[in-house]
Design a protein around this motif. Structure first.
Motif, PDB file in Angstrom:
ATOM      1  N   PRO A 193      -7.600 -10.567   4.788  1.00 12.41           N
ATOM      2  CA  PRO A 193      -7.968  -9.817   6.002  1.00 12.41           C
ATOM      3  C   PRO A 193      -6.735  -9.239   6.704  1.00 12.41           C
ATOM      4  O   PRO A 193      -5.716  -9.908   6.816  1.00 12.41           O
ATOM      5  N   ARG A 194      -6.865  -8.008   7.152  1.00 13.15           N
ATOM      6  CA  ARG A 194      -5.838  -7.296   7.944  1.00 13.15           C
ATOM      7  C   ARG A 194      -4.623  -6.855   7.140  1.00 13.15           C
ATOM      8  O   ARG A 194      -3.730  -6.215   7.679  1.00 13.15           O
ATOM      9  N   VAL A 195      -4.563  -7.211   5.855  1.00 19.66           N
ATOM     10  CA  VAL A 195      -3.322  -6.912   5.124  1.00 19.66           C
ATOM     11  C   VAL A 195      -3.152  -5.418   4.867  1.00 19.66           C
ATOM     12  O   VAL A 195      -2.032  -4.900   4.877  1.00 19.66           O
ATOM     13  N   ARG A 196      -4.268  -4.711   4.681  1.00 20.19           N
ATOM     14  CA  ARG A 196      -4.129  -3.262   4.443  1.00 20.19           C
ATOM     15  C   ARG A 196      -3.500  -2.586   5.662  1.00 20.19           C
ATOM     16  O   ARG A 196      -2.595  -1.755   5.524  1.00 20.19           O
ATOM     17  N   ALA A 197      -3.980  -2.932   6.834  1.00 18.19           N
ATOM     18  CA  ALA A 197      -3.456  -2.315   8.065  1.00 18.19           C
ATOM     19  C   ALA A 197      -1.988  -2.661   8.250  1.00 18.19           C
ATOM     20  O   ALA A 197      -1.177  -1.826   8.659  1.00 18.19           O
ATOM     21  N   ARG A 198      -1.638  -3.888   7.925  1.00 20.64           N
ATOM     22  CA  ARG A 198      -0.245  -4.302   8.083  1.00 20.64           C
ATOM     23  C   ARG A 198       0.673  -3.533   7.121  1.00 20.64           C
ATOM     24  O   ARG A 198       1.745  -3.074   7.514  1.00 20.64           O
ATOM     25  N   ALA A 199       0.219  -3.396   5.888  1.00 10.77           N
ATOM     26  CA  ALA A 199       1.024  -2.669   4.908  1.00 10.77           C
ATOM     27  C   ALA A 199       1.190  -1.208   5.343  1.00 10.77           C
ATOM     28  O   ALA A 199       2.276  -0.635   5.265  1.00 10.77           O
ATOM     29  N   ARG A 200       0.092  -0.618   5.826  1.00 11.49           N
ATOM     30  CA  ARG A 200       0.131   0.785   6.260  1.00 11.49           C
ATOM     31  C   ARG A 200       1.113   0.951   7.420  1.00 11.49           C
ATOM     32  O   ARG A 200       1.951   1.846   7.430  1.00 11.49           O
ATOM     33  N   ALA A 201       1.024   0.036   8.387  1.00  5.70           N
ATOM     34  CA  ALA A 201       1.876   0.133   9.574  1.00  5.70           C
ATOM     35  C   ALA A 201       3.351   0.022   9.212  1.00  5.70           C
ATOM     36  O   ALA A 201       4.208   0.558   9.914  1.00  5.70           O
ATOM     37  N   ARG A 202       3.647  -0.674   8.133  1.00  7.50           N
ATOM     38  CA  ARG A 202       5.044  -0.890   7.752  1.00  7.50           C
ATOM     39  C   ARG A 202       5.490   0.014   6.616  1.00  7.50           C
ATOM     40  O   ARG A 202       6.605  -0.135   6.106  1.00  7.50           O
ATOM     41  N   GLY A 203       4.612   0.894   6.194  1.00  9.01           N
ATOM     42  CA  GLY A 203       4.997   1.838   5.150  1.00  9.01           C
ATOM     43  C   GLY A 203       5.210   1.190   3.795  1.00  9.01           C
ATOM     44  O   GLY A 203       5.961   1.692   2.970  1.00  9.01           O
ATOM     45  N   VAL A 204       4.536   0.058   3.558  1.00  6.01           N
ATOM     46  CA  VAL A 204       4.662  -0.621   2.262  1.00  6.01           C
ATOM     47  C   VAL A 204       3.647  -0.014   1.295  1.00  6.01           C
ATOM     48  O   VAL A 204       2.457   0.090   1.601  1.00  6.01           O
ATOM     49  N   ASP A 205       4.141   0.414   0.139  1.00  8.96           N
ATOM     50  CA  ASP A 205       3.315   1.132  -0.825  1.00  8.96           C
ATOM     51  C   ASP A 205       2.537   0.146  -1.686  1.00  8.96           C
ATOM     52  O   ASP A 205       3.068  -0.404  -2.659  1.00  8.96           O
ATOM     53  N   VAL A 206       1.291  -0.081  -1.323  1.00 10.81           N
ATOM     54  CA  VAL A 206       0.444  -0.989  -2.099  1.00 10.81           C
ATOM     55  C   VAL A 206      -1.022  -0.571  -1.929  1.00 10.81           C
ATOM     56  O   VAL A 206      -1.448  -0.235  -0.825  1.00 10.81           O
ATOM     57  N   GLN A 207      -1.738  -0.546  -3.036  1.00  9.64           N
ATOM     58  CA  GLN A 207      -3.172  -0.237  -3.007  1.00  9.64           C
ATOM     59  C   GLN A 207      -3.928  -1.503  -3.377  1.00  9.64           C
ATOM     60  O   GLN A 207      -3.706  -2.039  -4.456  1.00  9.64           O
ATOM     61  N   PHE A 208      -4.787  -1.954  -2.492  1.00  9.79           N
ATOM     62  CA  PHE A 208      -5.587  -3.138  -2.803  1.00  9.79           C
ATOM     63  C   PHE A 208      -6.926  -2.700  -3.385  1.00  9.79           C
ATOM     64  O   PHE A 208      -7.622  -1.867  -2.811  1.00  9.79           O
ATOM     65  N   LYS A 209      -7.272  -3.286  -4.532  1.00 12.69           N
ATOM     66  CA  LYS A 209      -8.514  -2.892  -5.207  1.00 12.69           C
ATOM     67  C   LYS A 209      -9.716  -3.697  -4.717  1.00 12.69           C
ATOM     68  O   LYS A 209     -10.825  -3.193  -4.693  1.00 12.69           O
ATOM     69  N   ARG A 210      -9.491  -4.964  -4.396  1.00 12.59           N
ATOM     70  CA  ARG A 210     -10.617  -5.825  -4.011  1.00 12.59           C
ATOM     71  C   ARG A 210     -10.240  -6.652  -2.791  1.00 12.59           C
ATOM     72  O   ARG A 210      -9.064  -6.884  -2.525  1.00 12.59           O
TER      73      ARG A 210
END
Ligand SMILES: [Fe+2]
Length: 248
Positions: free
Chosen positions: A109-126
């Motif tokens: 939970p919340r990891v996508r938003a955190r990655a986006r906010a920090r500019g970390v390049d990661v795509q979560f599939k599930r």
């Protein structure tokens, strides 16, 4: 930090078997940043690797990508699952996913938003489901420790009776950290050999007594022998007793 204090768990980037089909890899030091500010506390990183019965590898909290390590893992099985157990342990999943494009990246939970906010390049599939998915349910069970902002998925490898925690318990070895962090770890009950619940999780756990109780009951029902931690020395034996000391 005193000259002798090294928070590193040498050797780095080497698979260290702990039991049948399970081991850890200690990684380089990292720094926690909050609101763009780097906190001057280096912490060690650690990944857990489980080989599922079908030959797939489950990588919990992947450390920084390392080509030699990737080759070693390739020889062990198929790197299939890249798991972020909470919103803080995700930063290297993108690197591993680029090296292993068929792997499934699992979001907490919340990891996508955190990655986006920090500019970390990661795509979560599930998204990690509450109950273990078909992909690993025969080997690994899971539940959620409701630590609010610090909440995390915890996993249990049945065959080796190993509980995999991330930030729920810290067991920091005094010899490995300098002041003032050594004193702070002692003061907050997060020092080896009697490490305890991460101080940031304590209030959220108190405020969610029923959910916490359910998570603790589930972990106790697993009767873990070993507990792997992301920070500090793991508990090699008597995992159930550690949980009772810490939670009950
Ligand atoms: Fe952490």
């Amino acid at each position: 930090m005193s000259p002798a204090a090294s928070p590193v768990y040498d050797p780095l980037n080497e698979y260290k078997p702990l039991g049948p089909d399970i081991g850890i890899v200690d990684g380089p030091l990292e720094y926690f940043t909050t609101a763009g500010v780097r906190i001057p506390l280096p912490f060690s990183t650690r990944m857990t690797v489980v080989r599922l019965k079908n030959g797939d590898l489950f990588l919990h909290s992947p450390i920084a990508f390392d080509a030699g390590l990737a080759e070693r893992l390739r020889a062990m099985g198929t790197v299939r699952h890249l798991v972020s157990p909470n919103q803080f342990h995700y930063a290297h999943i993108g690197e591993w996913a680029r090296a292993f494009p068929d792997a499934v990246t699992w979001a907490s939970p919340r990891v996508r938003a955190r990655a986006r906010a920090r500019g970390v390049d990661v795509q979560f599939k599930r998204d990690l489901p509450m109950d273990p998915p078909d992909e690993w349910r025969n080997d690994i069970d899971q539940t959620v420790v409701p630590g609010g902002y610090f909440g995390e998925f915890v996993f249990f490898h049945k065959h080796s009776k190993t509980l995999m925690l991330t930030d729920t318990i810290f067991n920091l070895e005094p010899d490995k950290i300098g002041q003032p962090w050594r004193f702070a770890a002692w003061l907050t009950g997060m020092s080896y050999p009697n490490g305890g619940i991460f101080f940031g999780m304590r209030l959220p756990l108190l405020l969610q007594k029923r959910k916490t109780r359910a998570a603790v009951d589930k972990m106790l029902a697993w009767e873990p022998e070993r507990i792997i931690l992301s920070h500090g020395r793991c508990f090699e034996t008597n995992g159930s007793a550690v949980l009772r000391r810490v939670f009950v």
